[in-house]
Design a protein around this motif. Structure first.
Motif, PDB file in Angstrom:
ATOM      1  N   THR A   1       0.836  -1.199   0.000  1.00  0.00           N
ATOM      2  CA  THR A   1       0.000   0.000   0.000  1.00  0.00           C
ATOM      3  C   THR A   1       0.873   1.253   0.000  1.00  0.00           C
ATOM      4  O   THR A   1       0.549   2.242  -0.641  1.00  0.00           O
TER       5      THR A   1
ATOM      6  N   CYS B   1       6.771  -0.737  -2.328  1.00  0.00           N
ATOM      7  CA  CYS B   1       6.944  -1.966  -3.090  1.00  0.00           C
ATOM      8  C   CYS B   1       8.382  -2.452  -2.934  1.00  0.00           C
ATOM      9  O   CYS B   1       9.288  -1.653  -2.694  1.00  0.00           O
TER      10      CYS B   1
ATOM     11  N   SER C   1       4.989   3.504  -2.935  1.00  0.00           N
ATOM     12  CA  SER C   1       3.865   3.317  -3.867  1.00  0.00           C
ATOM     13  C   SER C   1       3.098   4.621  -4.022  1.00  0.00           C
ATOM     14  O   SER C   1       1.966   4.752  -3.548  1.00  0.00           O
TER      15      SER C   1
ATOM     16  N   LYS D   1      -3.678   0.688  -3.805  1.00  0.00           N
ATOM     17  CA  LYS D   1      -4.051  -0.683  -3.494  1.00  0.00           C
ATOM     18  C   LYS D   1      -5.312  -0.747  -2.639  1.00  0.00           C
ATOM     19  O   LYS D   1      -6.128  -1.654  -2.790  1.00  0.00           O
TER      20      LYS D   1
ATOM     21  N   SER E   1      -1.593   0.913  -9.963  1.00  0.00           N
ATOM     22  CA  SER E   1      -0.892  -0.296  -9.528  1.00  0.00           C
ATOM     23  C   SER E   1      -0.006  -0.812 -10.645  1.00  0.00           C
ATOM     24  O   SER E   1       1.117  -1.268 -10.417  1.00  0.00           O
TER      25      SER E   1
ATOM     26  N   VAL F   1      -0.562 -10.295  -2.395  1.00  0.00           N
ATOM     27  CA  VAL F   1      -1.773  -9.499  -2.136  1.00  0.00           C
ATOM     28  C   VAL F   1      -2.146  -9.709  -0.665  1.00  0.00           C
ATOM     29  O   VAL F   1      -1.775 -10.723  -0.082  1.00  0.00           O
TER      30      VAL F   1
ATOM     31  N   THR G   1      -5.929  -7.045  -9.406  1.00  0.00           N
ATOM     32  CA  THR G   1      -4.469  -7.054  -9.256  1.00  0.00           C
ATOM     33  C   THR G   1      -3.834  -7.780 -10.436  1.00  0.00           C
ATOM     34  O   THR G   1      -2.828  -7.332 -10.995  1.00  0.00           O
TER      35      THR G   1
END
Lengths: 164, 613
Positions: B12, B15, B55, B102, B134, B167, B179
């Protein structure tokens, strides 16, 4: 109060050092490019980084006579922390001499006077023996990233306009 | 099989990417897992490598930044930024910043394929969809791999490798599907999904070759994963089969939008109030500086308990840097009050998370948790899954109460020893009140990178190297069918729920839903209501529920299908339902007719589209 002054003092030394090194780099580059006319913006990039991250130029140009030591100390702590990070990320520094301050050192014949400065009762012929007062700094590498192509190299800090 | 297995933590707020080179490791469990240092713009025109890629997506207006400010070593003309600079710049100009994409993926009631982010951005601002945002984070990781790794390993492009993408365990079927859609758009074809707490556990297994000595048959391990923006709980049970230890994921929690960033914000708000009492108002940029200063103070105070307080400084705005400097301080007591009592209070096992008025530490739009107390959410999770826990305890022949026996922490939040100590204290307080033995703590994972590393390990597990955590799908899924009763004015028509995919249905399996045929009109869209449950573990495929508790079944996005059969327009075709958990890890539902060509896939519906259409 003394501690604040000490912090302000050390901070200031580090900052001035950064400033001087900027000029050092500029000198190096200028010597390499003889054709270059006018001042080189190279030094500006290091200074701009110090300003962006640590507000160095604002700090050096601000009249601080009327502020309390506590007020100055509080600001310097932040400025020191951030400029110190920039300095350590951009320049790889070595000591000129590896010894501890206060140790006895020997200076051999044919030493480089730009790298070692003799002070005190200097007489006779090398080798000289003396006490190391400051081990010196030497720049081993400069990791100054190029600015974006569209960046006016003479802008140290852009003007900031907040849209309400 | 590809040479590398790559694990991606699409977080969220951050990454990360980890990888294993199968060409160099020996056939042991101790293969090397490496992480990719990700080049990213960190200031205008400045690219540096970081282990984490924040992110955040920043969409500047034309001419806002000097030309070339956002260029990357592999793209000189990039006109948006992903990563560190995006986060910094976005803090100053939030209307152009996409964050928490996310969490929007799992947000019901918005169209996640349409350009809605930045949320509530003014007219004229570029926007992207949550799926697109994303996808751009993934795209950046792919480009970084291809830029860096292909010089070291010629020809080993990202697209050729097996990829495991994590996830949250709490993601429902449609969020998982979206996703995958984002990953496909970025160009990832060889893809498998993995639940994040499981990934953290795989990383723990990998870093403990002697793990079989650290857990016992009958253990139930609580994985407590508190990321930057979300909190995720999972229970993993240790069993035995033919003399070998087996691992099984037995329960997952609901999606809780609450994490480390909320804690930093809470601290900043706390200090801001101290300034406010002195009549000082902070502007936007100052608040951002304050939040950074608070994070630093938090780290210093948590790592050195001898410190009683740490200064919090906000440098003056404008060119009066010294004159305008504001100082305050954060004390150990305040830190403990705000974080321990605010987020990890000692509560009773029976305490419910509070609902209602939300706290001042959130942005508009997302359904943030209204109770910041992670301990209350945890108690609620453990209570809801009592049946699963007692099943395991009985199977292991333990007489004590149904409670986890061990805990594994994950997420940067747990770098602070006092927070770990507090959570262990609370768990043991509950264990004692239930008459269960104290909970053991499993140590030694990299709190920031464990999920990416564990995902890379899972890539090898799929090739038969290392133990696999069993589990299947984490929810049972149901579709709602109207009951043939006369409509009562003002009341929604009653429905019953048919189980179309039971809890634990394994990846790569498919099954017909028995006993129910539907007549669907060709050429007309048909909607099914769709439900999920993380607690109904016993229902099998085809089970019909006439009544259920509101807490048991959560309504998800509706499903929609339009039967296309040009030669049979207007006809009614009898179909039955067929479910398939794909090897990737997504759930597909199909309507099957009698003839082989009569196969129609049910799509997760996009509500706004259906209203418009």
């Amino acid at each position: 109060m003394e501690t604040w002054l000490a912090i302000a003092g050390t901070g200031f030394v580090a900052l001035v050092l950064g400033f001087l090194l900027g000029w050092y780099i500029r000198g190096q580059r200028a010597a390499q490019a003889e054709k270059a006319t006018g001042p080189s913006p190279e030094a500006i990039r290091l200074l701009a980084l110090m300003q962006r991250e640590g507000r160095l130029v604002d700090f050096l140009l601000e009249p601080i006579d009327n502020y309390s030591d506590a007020q100055i100390g509080a600001a310097v702590r932040e400025i020191h922390r951030k400029c110190s990070q920039v300095l350590q990320q951009t320049l790889v520094l070595d000591r000129v001499l590896p010894h501890e301050e206060g140790q006895l050192v020997e200076v051999a014949a044919g030493f480089d006077p730009s790298a070692i400065r003799l002070i005190g009762a200097v007489s006779g012929q090398p080798p000289f023996r003396g006490t190391l007062k400051h081990p010196g700094w030497r720049v081993r590498d400069v990791r100054l990233p190029p600015g974006p192509v569209g960046q006016d190299p003479w802008v140290l800090m852009p003007a900031e306009v907040e849209i309400a | 099989m590809s040479r590398f297995t790559i694990g991606i933590d699409l977080g969220t707020t951050n990454c990360a990417l980890a990888w294993i080179d199968t060409a160099t490791d020996e056939l042991t469990e101790n293969f090397a897992v490496e992480c990719l240092a990700i080049p990213q713009v960190v200031r205008p025109g400045g690219v540096e490598e970081r282990w984490l890629l924040p992110s955040f997506l920043y969409l500047p207006m034309p001419g806002e930044l000097p030309a070339g400010s956002l260029q990357l070593p592999w793209d000189a003309h990039r006109d948006y930024a992903v990563g560190e600079f995006a986060r910094q710049q976005g803090a100053l100009i939030p209307t152009r910043l996409v964050s928490s994409a996310k969490s929007w993926l799992v947000h019901p009631g918005v169209d996640r394929r349409s350009p809605i982010l930045p949320w509530q951005a003014p007219e004229g601002v570029r926007r992207v969809s949550p799926v697109e945002a994303s996808s751009r984070y993934l795209q950046h990781l792919i480009e970084a791999w291809n830029y860096k790794q292909t010089t070291r390993y010629p020809g080993q492009r990202f697209e050729e490798q097996d990829v495991v993408l994590t996830v949250p365990a709490s993601f429902d079927a449609s969020a998982r599907e979206l996703t995958v859609e984002a990953a496909r758009a970025a160009g990832i074809e060889r893809l498998t999904l993995l639940e994040e707490p499981q990934a953290a556990f795989y990383s723990w297994l990998h870093s403990h070759a002697d793990w079989r000595k650290q857990v016992r048959v009958g253990d139930v391990i609580l994985v407590c994963d508190v990321g930057g923006g979300t909190t995720d709980f999972t229970l993993i049970a240790v069993g035995e089969e033919a003399g070998n230890l087996i691992l099984e994921r037995v329960a997952v929690g609901d999606h809780i939008l609450l994490g480390g960033d909320n804690m930093d914000l809470a601290l900043a708000h706390h200090v801001q109030q101290k300034f406010a009492r002195q009549g000082i108002r902070l502007d936007f940029g100052q608040f951002r500086q304050l939040a950074q200063a608070c994070r630093l103070a938090k780290e210093k105070l948590f790592t050195d308990s001898q410190l009683t307080s740490y200064p919090v400084t906000v440098l003056g705005r404008g060119s009066r840097v010294v004159g305008g400097t504001l100082t305050s301080e954060l004390s150990q007591d305040e830190l403990r009050q705000v974080l321990l009592e605010g987020f990890f209070p000692i509560v009773d096992f029976a305490d419910e998370p509070r609902r209602g008025a939300s706290l001042g530490l959130q942005e508009i739009g997302l359904p943030y948790a209204t109770d910041a107390a992670i301990t209350r959410h945890l108690a609620s999770f453990l209570r809801r899954h009592q049946p699963a826990l007692s099943e395991r305890c009985q199977a292991a022949g333990r007489k004590s109460a149904a409670f986890p026996t061990a805990v594994l922490f994950n997420g940067g939040v747990f770098k602070a020893p006092p927070l770990v100590a507090r959570l262990v204290e609370v768990l043991n307080h509950w264990a004692q009140s239930l008459g269960a033995p104290p909970v053991r703590m499993l140590h030694g994972t990299d709190l920031d990178l464990a999920v990416a590393r564990g995902a890379a390990c899972y890539g090898l597990v799929r090739r038969g190297r290392g133990i696999r955590i069993r589990g299947g799908i984490a929810r049972a899924y149901y579709i709602g069918v109207a009951v043939n009763l006369p409509a009562v004015p003002g009341m929604p028509p009653p429905i019953k729920a048919i189980c179309v995919a039971p809890f634990g249905m394994e990846e790569g399996t498919e099954a017909d839903v028995p006993g129910h045929e539907f007549g669907l009109v060709v050429g007309q869209p048909v909607q099914f209501r769709f439900f999920g449950s993380s607690t109904r573990r016993k229902d099998s495929i085809g089970t019909v529920l006439e009544y259920w508790d509101e807490n048991e079944l959560q309504e998800l996005d509706p499903l929609e299908v339009t039967l296309q059969a040009p030669d049979q327009r207007g006809q009614i075709i009898p179909v039955h339902l067929h479910s398939h958990v794909t090897p990737v890890g997504t759930l597909e539902l199909w309507c099957l007719g009698c003839e082989p060509q009569h196969r129609w896939k049910l799509e997760f519906n996009v509500r706004q589209n259906s209203e418009a259409g």
